[in-house]
Design a protein around this motif. Structure first.
Motif, PDB file in Angstrom:
ATOM      1  N   SER A 270      62.311   4.570  32.749  1.00 16.82           N
ATOM      2  CA  SER A 270      61.029   5.113  32.310  1.00 16.82           C
ATOM      3  C   SER A 270      59.994   3.991  32.229  1.00 16.82           C
ATOM      4  O   SER A 270      60.355   2.810  32.127  1.00 16.82           O
ATOM      5  CB  SER A 270      61.187   5.767  30.941  1.00 16.82           C
ATOM      6  N   PRO A 271      58.693   4.344  32.282  1.00 20.65           N
ATOM      7  CA  PRO A 271      57.674   3.284  32.152  1.00 20.65           C
ATOM      8  C   PRO A 271      57.838   2.457  30.886  1.00 20.65           C
ATOM      9  O   PRO A 271      57.648   1.242  30.908  1.00 20.65           O
ATOM     10  CB  PRO A 271      56.359   4.074  32.142  1.00 20.65           C
ATOM     11  N   GLU A 272      58.205   3.096  29.777  1.00 20.48           N
ATOM     12  CA  GLU A 272      58.418   2.371  28.535  1.00 20.48           C
ATOM     13  C   GLU A 272      59.563   1.375  28.675  1.00 20.48           C
ATOM     14  O   GLU A 272      59.468   0.217  28.245  1.00 20.48           O
ATOM     15  CB  GLU A 272      58.714   3.346  27.404  1.00 20.48           C
ATOM     16  N   ALA A 273      60.659   1.805  29.308  1.00 18.47           N
ATOM     17  CA  ALA A 273      61.816   0.924  29.475  1.00 18.47           C
ATOM     18  C   ALA A 273      61.497  -0.245  30.394  1.00 18.47           C
ATOM     19  O   ALA A 273      61.889  -1.390  30.113  1.00 18.47           O
ATOM     20  CB  ALA A 273      63.000   1.721  30.018  1.00 18.47           C
ATOM     21  N   ILE A 274      60.791   0.008  31.495  1.00 17.95           N
ATOM     22  CA  ILE A 274      60.449  -1.073  32.420  1.00 17.95           C
ATOM     23  C   ILE A 274      59.500  -2.054  31.751  1.00 17.95           C
ATOM     24  O   ILE A 274      59.594  -3.272  31.948  1.00 17.95           O
ATOM     25  CB  ILE A 274      59.836  -0.509  33.711  1.00 17.95           C
ATOM     26  N   GLY A 275      58.584  -1.549  30.911  1.00 21.77           N
ATOM     27  CA  GLY A 275      57.746  -2.452  30.132  1.00 21.77           C
ATOM     28  C   GLY A 275      58.577  -3.334  29.215  1.00 21.77           C
ATOM     29  O   GLY A 275      58.296  -4.522  29.053  1.00 21.77           O
ATOM     30  N   GLY A 276      59.614  -2.746  28.603  1.00 22.82           N
ATOM     31  CA  GLY A 276      60.520  -3.530  27.771  1.00 22.82           C
ATOM     32  C   GLY A 276      61.257  -4.595  28.570  1.00 22.82           C
ATOM     33  O   GLY A 276      61.474  -5.710  28.080  1.00 22.82           O
ATOM     34  N   VAL A 277      61.644  -4.265  29.804  1.00 28.28           N
ATOM     35  CA  VAL A 277      62.324  -5.246  30.665  1.00 28.28           C
ATOM     36  C   VAL A 277      61.406  -6.422  30.965  1.00 28.28           C
ATOM     37  O   VAL A 277      61.814  -7.592  30.896  1.00 28.28           O
ATOM     38  CB  VAL A 277      62.793  -4.576  31.974  1.00 28.28           C
ATOM     39  N   ILE A 278      60.153  -6.136  31.306  1.00 30.98           N
ATOM     40  CA  ILE A 278      59.199  -7.204  31.628  1.00 30.98           C
ATOM     41  C   ILE A 278      58.950  -8.077  30.408  1.00 30.98           C
ATOM     42  O   ILE A 278      58.947  -9.318  30.500  1.00 30.98           O
ATOM     43  CB  ILE A 278      57.884  -6.588  32.157  1.00 30.98           C
TER      44      ILE A 278
END
Length: 519
Positions: free
Chosen positions: A340-348
């Motif tokens: 999800s966009p939220e998860a990918i933001g967390g990865v970055i």
């Protein structure tokens, strides 16, 4: 006899208008690193001048990447094409917020590493090319983050690997050669798989430009084996990122070189693999990544547990930190699996945190070993009594890598746990929390044995004065972690914007293929 002449219309193939001055920033980081690396090679016998030139050059690189990040944040993704040939005819460098954030953070870590190397790398290491190798490494890392072409992503991987081999064997000790063989073998396998898969990709799409692939992929989902292609790329990049079960090379090699080299490797190299996974799985083949999400989640969970439990079993701080690198890779893979966009933001966000904190932890481990007589926890001790500031900085770094507030590791862990719960994979959220708990135990054990307890009588040494130049790199990175933890809004917003661009890449595509003309 009259000869007719005509003027060819080149507008469909070439960029005809002048390039905006700020757009040159897309390629300047790579060109700058290669140029300075060549200069350092020419003055390799001037061991006093080399660190001064390298530190100044890396400070300039940080400035270039900072302005590039500002430019992209203000104006959206930026594309520069080689030889003025328009994509897909020519090779494109395309940078969005994700690439710019990774490039800037890697440059900061490299600058801190170069400063630390002034004390850690002796005259012999300088003569044999530490600083030229470092600049070549940064050329490869920067190129990987800024390229818009899959084949050139492979090329920049090769550049950073060649330089990493040189850094790994610098000193030619038996332990280093052994570590380099293990490191080189698995990376050779991963690189070969990467190249074969890229040939497969070209056979399917007829192009290697990332934006062109992203445009064409939805129309080929029913006719081309895109899931197989995505799985092959995932395996190749998982090897490079040290994901389970192909992570044994990292703890077998990262403890062998000079500590500043280990710090740079821990901060930078595995993050290039994570970046490639994000670019391929999230932007190019999101539907195929979703089909592989359960496999990715299981791999992420096993990677986190392998890293955390492996760290608990170590008595050598360098090996222990290698397993903590693996645990962090698992956390980032968990976010990619959720998708999800939220998860990918967390990865970055997590990747930025990990670049800074893991670099600092390795530098702290090297300084602790110098002060206490070795990396083994059986002989360490007494640091708290004689070096209070250094002990406090180390403790803050242990808190940061464990994901405790108010440090930089807390916020991305919160974002990832929330994304896992929202995505219906609460078991993955539980493993994220368990991994953080185990990491806290492992780092707490290091603190108790190496810092808090008195030094063992047989290894107790005369207290050494601690120069501020040795402490400065660790201090800067620790303060950065604290500031990110206390004021996370800017980085969190940038990470979420970057994730949104990856999940909806229309701005990226328009940068490469603008509706009204050439990029």
């Amino acid at each position: 006899m009259a000869v007719s002449s005509s003027t060819a219309d080149l507008s469909a193939a070439l960029v005809l208008q002048p390039v905006a001055a700020l757009d040159w920033l897309v390629i300047l980081p790579v060109a700058w690193c290669l140029a300075v690396g060549a200069i350092l090679l020419m003055i390799r016998h001037k061991s006093v001048a080399q660190p001064l030139v390298a530190v100044a050059a890396l400070a300039v690189l940080v400035g270039l990447d900072a302005v590039l990040l500002w430019h992209v944040a203000q104006n959206g993704p930026v594309t520069m094409v080689m030889g003025r040939w328009l994509p897909p005819f020519g090779i494109a460098f395309t940078v969005d917020l994700t690439g710019a954030l990774f490039a800037l953070t890697s440059a900061v870590a490299a600058l801190i590493g170069a400063v630390a190397a002034i004390d850690d790398i002796n005259a012999s290491g300088r003569r044999y090319g530490f600083y030229p190798f470092l600049m070549l490494l940064m050329a490869g890392v920067s190129g990987a983050f800024l390229t818009g072409d899959v084949f050139n992503l492979y090329v920049w991987f090769e550049v950073l690997l060649i330089s990493s081999f040189g850094l790994l064997v610098l000193g030619s000790e038996r332990e280093q050669i052994d570590g380099a063989v293990k490191y080189g073998f698995l990376n050779l396998v991963a690189t070969t798989l990467f190249l074969i898969t890229t040939g497969y990709l070209y056979g399917i799409f007829g192009t290697l430009n990332m934006a062109d692939i992203a445009r064409k992929a939805p129309s080929l989902q029913m006719t081309a084996p895109l899931v197989t292609l995505t799985a092959l790329y995932t395996l190749a990049f998982a090897m490079k990122a040290a994901a389970f079960p192909v992570n044994f090379w990292l703890p077998a090699s990262y403890h062998t070189p000079r500590i500043v080299v280990s710090a740079l490797f821990a901060g930078l190299l595995t993050k290039v693999g994570i970046y490639a996974l994000i670019r391929i799985g999230v932007m190019l083949f999101p539907a195929e990544r979703e089909q592989l999400s359960l496999v990715l989640a299981i791999v992420a969970a096993l990677t986190m547990l392998t890293g955390s439990l492996g760290a608990l079993a170590q008595s050598d701080t360098r090996r222990l930190l290698g397993y903590l690198v693996i645990s962090g890779i698992g956390a980032m893979l968990a976010g990619i699996a959720i998708g999800s966009p939220e998860a990918i933001g967390g990865v970055i966000f997590y990747a930025v945190h990990s670049m800074l904190v893991m670099t600092a932890l390795y530098l702290a481990a090297g300084l602790a070993a110098r002060l206490s007589g070795g990396f083994s926890l059986t002989v360490s001790g007494g640091l708290y009594r004689h070096h209070l500031l250094f002990t406090a900085l180390s403790l803050m770094l242990f808190f940061a890598v464990s994901g405790l507030p108010p440090f930089s590791g807390f916020w991305p862990k919160v974002v990832l746990v929330k994304a896992a719960i929202d995505g219906g994979v609460s078991w993955l959220a539980a493993i994220l929390l368990l991994s953080g708990f185990l990491t806290m135990i492992a780092t707490g054990r290091v603190f108790l044995l190496a810092y808090w307890r008195p030094a063992p009588a047989q290894t107790a040494a005369v207290p050494q004065p601690l120069a501020i130049t040795a402490l400065l790199p660790i201090l800067v990175l620790t303060v950065s972690s604290v500031l990110i933890g206390l004021f996370p809004e800017t980085l969190l917003n940038l990470a979420q914007q970057a994730a949104a661009t990856l999940n909806e890449p229309s701005a990226y595509l328009n940068s490469v293929f603008p509706a009204g003309g050439a990029p």
